[in-house]
Design an enzyme around this catalytic site. Structure first.
Site, PDB file in Angstrom:
ATOM      1  N   HIS A  47      -9.508  34.320  59.875  1.00  0.00           N
ATOM      2  CA  HIS A  47     -10.359  34.661  61.022  1.00  0.00           C
ATOM      3  C   HIS A  47      -9.663  34.456  62.358  1.00  0.00           C
ATOM      4  O   HIS A  47     -10.321  34.352  63.393  1.00  0.00           O
ATOM      5  CB  HIS A  47     -11.680  33.875  60.943  1.00  0.00           C
ATOM      6  CG  HIS A  47     -12.527  34.292  59.775  1.00  0.00           C
ATOM      7  ND1 HIS A  47     -13.569  33.540  59.274  1.00  0.00           N
ATOM      8  CD2 HIS A  47     -12.481  35.420  59.013  1.00  0.00           C
ATOM      9  CE1 HIS A  47     -14.116  34.186  58.249  1.00  0.00           C
ATOM     10  NE2 HIS A  47     -13.467  35.316  58.070  1.00  0.00           N
ATOM     11  N   GLN A  97     -10.545  29.845  56.738  1.00  0.00           N
ATOM     12  CA  GLN A  97     -11.448  30.606  57.609  1.00  0.00           C
ATOM     13  C   GLN A  97     -11.522  29.946  58.979  1.00  0.00           C
ATOM     14  O   GLN A  97     -12.163  30.454  59.879  1.00  0.00           O
ATOM     15  CB  GLN A  97     -12.861  30.637  57.009  1.00  0.00           C
ATOM     16  CG  GLN A  97     -12.943  31.345  55.677  1.00  0.00           C
ATOM     17  CD  GLN A  97     -14.288  31.085  55.014  1.00  0.00           C
ATOM     18  OE1 GLN A  97     -15.267  31.771  55.254  1.00  0.00           O
ATOM     19  NE2 GLN A  97     -14.335  30.076  54.167  1.00  0.00           N
TER      20      GLN A  97
HETATM   21  P1  NAD Z   1     -20.115  27.099  57.352  1.00  0.00           P
HETATM   22  O1  NAD Z   1     -20.405  26.376  58.600  1.00  0.00           O
HETATM   23  O2  NAD Z   1     -20.887  28.300  56.972  1.00  0.00           O
HETATM   24  O3  NAD Z   1     -20.285  26.059  56.137  1.00  0.00           O
HETATM   25  C1  NAD Z   1     -19.732  24.776  56.165  1.00  0.00           C
HETATM   26  C2  NAD Z   1     -19.778  24.193  54.765  1.00  0.00           C
HETATM   27  O4  NAD Z   1     -19.116  22.950  54.796  1.00  0.00           O
HETATM   28  C3  NAD Z   1     -21.190  23.955  54.234  1.00  0.00           C
HETATM   29  O5  NAD Z   1     -21.295  24.507  52.931  1.00  0.00           O
HETATM   30  C4  NAD Z   1     -21.304  22.426  54.201  1.00  0.00           C
HETATM   31  O6  NAD Z   1     -22.090  21.979  53.101  1.00  0.00           O
HETATM   32  C5  NAD Z   1     -19.857  22.017  54.039  1.00  0.00           C
HETATM   33  N1  NAD Z   1     -19.514  20.696  54.579  1.00  0.00           N
HETATM   34  C6  NAD Z   1     -20.093  20.042  55.635  1.00  0.00           C
HETATM   35  N2  NAD Z   1     -19.479  18.866  55.843  1.00  0.00           N
HETATM   36  C7  NAD Z   1     -18.479  18.772  54.913  1.00  0.00           C
HETATM   37  C8  NAD Z   1     -17.486  17.801  54.617  1.00  0.00           C
HETATM   38  N3  NAD Z   1     -17.377  16.662  55.319  1.00  0.00           N
HETATM   39  N4  NAD Z   1     -16.621  18.045  53.596  1.00  0.00           N
HETATM   40  C9  NAD Z   1     -16.710  19.189  52.872  1.00  0.00           C
HETATM   41  N5  NAD Z   1     -17.644  20.134  53.099  1.00  0.00           N
HETATM   42  C10 NAD Z   1     -18.512  19.936  54.107  1.00  0.00           C
HETATM   43  O7  NAD Z   1     -18.542  27.354  57.324  1.00  0.00           O
HETATM   44  P2  NAD Z   1     -17.681  28.539  56.704  1.00  0.00           P
HETATM   45  O8  NAD Z   1     -18.053  28.813  55.296  1.00  0.00           O
HETATM   46  O9  NAD Z   1     -16.261  28.246  57.055  1.00  0.00           O
HETATM   47  O10 NAD Z   1     -18.271  29.748  57.599  1.00  0.00           O
HETATM   48  C11 NAD Z   1     -17.823  30.601  58.100  1.00  0.00           C
HETATM   49  C12 NAD Z   1     -17.251  30.667  59.532  1.00  0.00           C
HETATM   50  O11 NAD Z   1     -17.233  29.572  60.380  1.00  0.00           O
HETATM   51  C13 NAD Z   1     -15.829  31.051  59.417  1.00  0.00           C
HETATM   52  O12 NAD Z   1     -15.824  32.390  59.799  1.00  0.00           O
HETATM   53  C14 NAD Z   1     -15.044  30.262  60.460  1.00  0.00           C
HETATM   54  O13 NAD Z   1     -14.223  31.144  61.195  1.00  0.00           O
HETATM   55  C15 NAD Z   1     -16.119  29.721  61.312  1.00  0.00           C
HETATM   56  N6  NAD Z   1     -15.963  28.406  61.927  1.00  0.00           N
HETATM   57  C16 NAD Z   1     -14.756  27.760  61.993  1.00  0.00           C
HETATM   58  C17 NAD Z   1     -14.685  26.489  62.552  1.00  0.00           C
HETATM   59  C18 NAD Z   1     -13.343  25.806  62.659  1.00  0.00           C
HETATM   60  O14 NAD Z   1     -12.341  26.445  62.960  1.00  0.00           O
HETATM   61  N7  NAD Z   1     -13.287  24.507  62.396  1.00  0.00           N
HETATM   62  C19 NAD Z   1     -15.824  25.847  62.978  1.00  0.00           C
HETATM   63  C20 NAD Z   1     -17.047  26.546  62.914  1.00  0.00           C
HETATM   64  C21 NAD Z   1     -17.084  27.829  62.370  1.00  0.00           C
END
Ligand code: NAD
Length: 236
Positions: free
Chosen positions: A117, A99
């Protein structure tokens, strides 16, 4: 396999899907959506991440995306991204369904990556698509039109070809590892559950419980890097 002390060895599987969310990149310093430091706590998505906002003021939306590009360009893939890329070299079939839009799996060396995404590094205008790693990116084209970030914004549909490729990989896997997703963004959240029907082993890696934790055979409560380290302990 409910006992969290019994972590299988990744080498015992032939078709592995890693399903990743923002938590996968948290240890690289990329902000997650929700939780502490979550990006939507600081920005109103309706003003920055939807087609209406882009149509109303493309320059403003590009400023925001250039800010996100800059944040991500300064981040490096973490050890977990590296282990997933190693798996693709060591095992017969490894697919990443993500995602995330940050491109860190590819930067770590993963080749088979389905980006549900979209990508912060791809732009589109009509049928034209372009990969660009420029920061900042000049969104206005020479012909006066604007490149649009090739990201699935709020209200956008997911790409049918990407969903199809993801579903095919998930329905054929013998191990699905979900990492760092809060499992609340649909339809992505329901995809890993297709592996259950196919009879695959399912492992969730997340420090916190999620709404779909009960569907998993094993929940490893810890960070992506630590828990992948346990799962991949015998990779050379
Ligand atoms: P989210 O932010 O909703 O959830 C993040 C999850 O990661 C939480 O459940 C949290 O408990 C867990 N987490 C936090 N630190 C962690 C670690 N060190 N190791 C493992 N797990 C950990 O993220 P999501 O479910 O991907 O939400 C959806 C949206 O966020 C997606 O649509 C995506 O496109 C977008 N997004 C992407 C990025 C990116 O590209 N890195 C960043 C922010 C949001």
């Amino acid at each position: 396999m409910r006992d969290p002390d019994t972590v299988p060895d990744i080498r015992d599987f032939r078709r592995v899907v890693f399903f990743t969310g923002a938590g996968m990149s948290a240890e690289s310093g990329v902000p997650t959506y929700r939780g502490q430091g979550g990006i939507w706590k600081q920005y109103d998505y309706a003003s920055y991440a939807c087609q209406d906002a882009f149509d109303a003021d493309p320059a403003k939306v590009w400023d925001f995306h250039n800010y996100r590009r800059k944040l991500v360009a300064a981040c490096e893939p973490n050890a977990g991204h590296g282990l997933i890329a190693r798996c693709e070299e060591a095992l017969p079939h490894v697919t990443v369904v993500t995602q995330n839009i940050d491109g860190l799996h590819q930067r770590a060396g993963s080749r088979t990556v389905h980006e549900l995404h979209g990508s912060l590094w791809r732009v589109r205008c009509g049928d034209e698509r372009l990969l660009s790693f420029d920061v900042p990116f000049e969104g206005r084209r020479a012909d006066g039109r604007w490149w649009r970030p090739d990201i699935v914004w709020f209200g956008d549909a997911l790409r049918a070809d990407v969903i199809q490729a993801s579903v095919e990989a998930i329905e054929r896997c013998d191990l699905l590892v979900s990492i760092g997703t809060s499992a609340v963004v649909y339809p992505a959240a329901q995809l890993p559950l297709l592996a259950r029907r196919a009879g695959a082993t399912m492992i969730e890696i997340n420090p916190d419980e999620t709404p779909v934790s009960d569907a998993y055979d094993l929940c490893l409560r810890g960070t992506a890097t630590d828990m992948l380290g346990r799962l991949c302990r015998n990779l050379d």
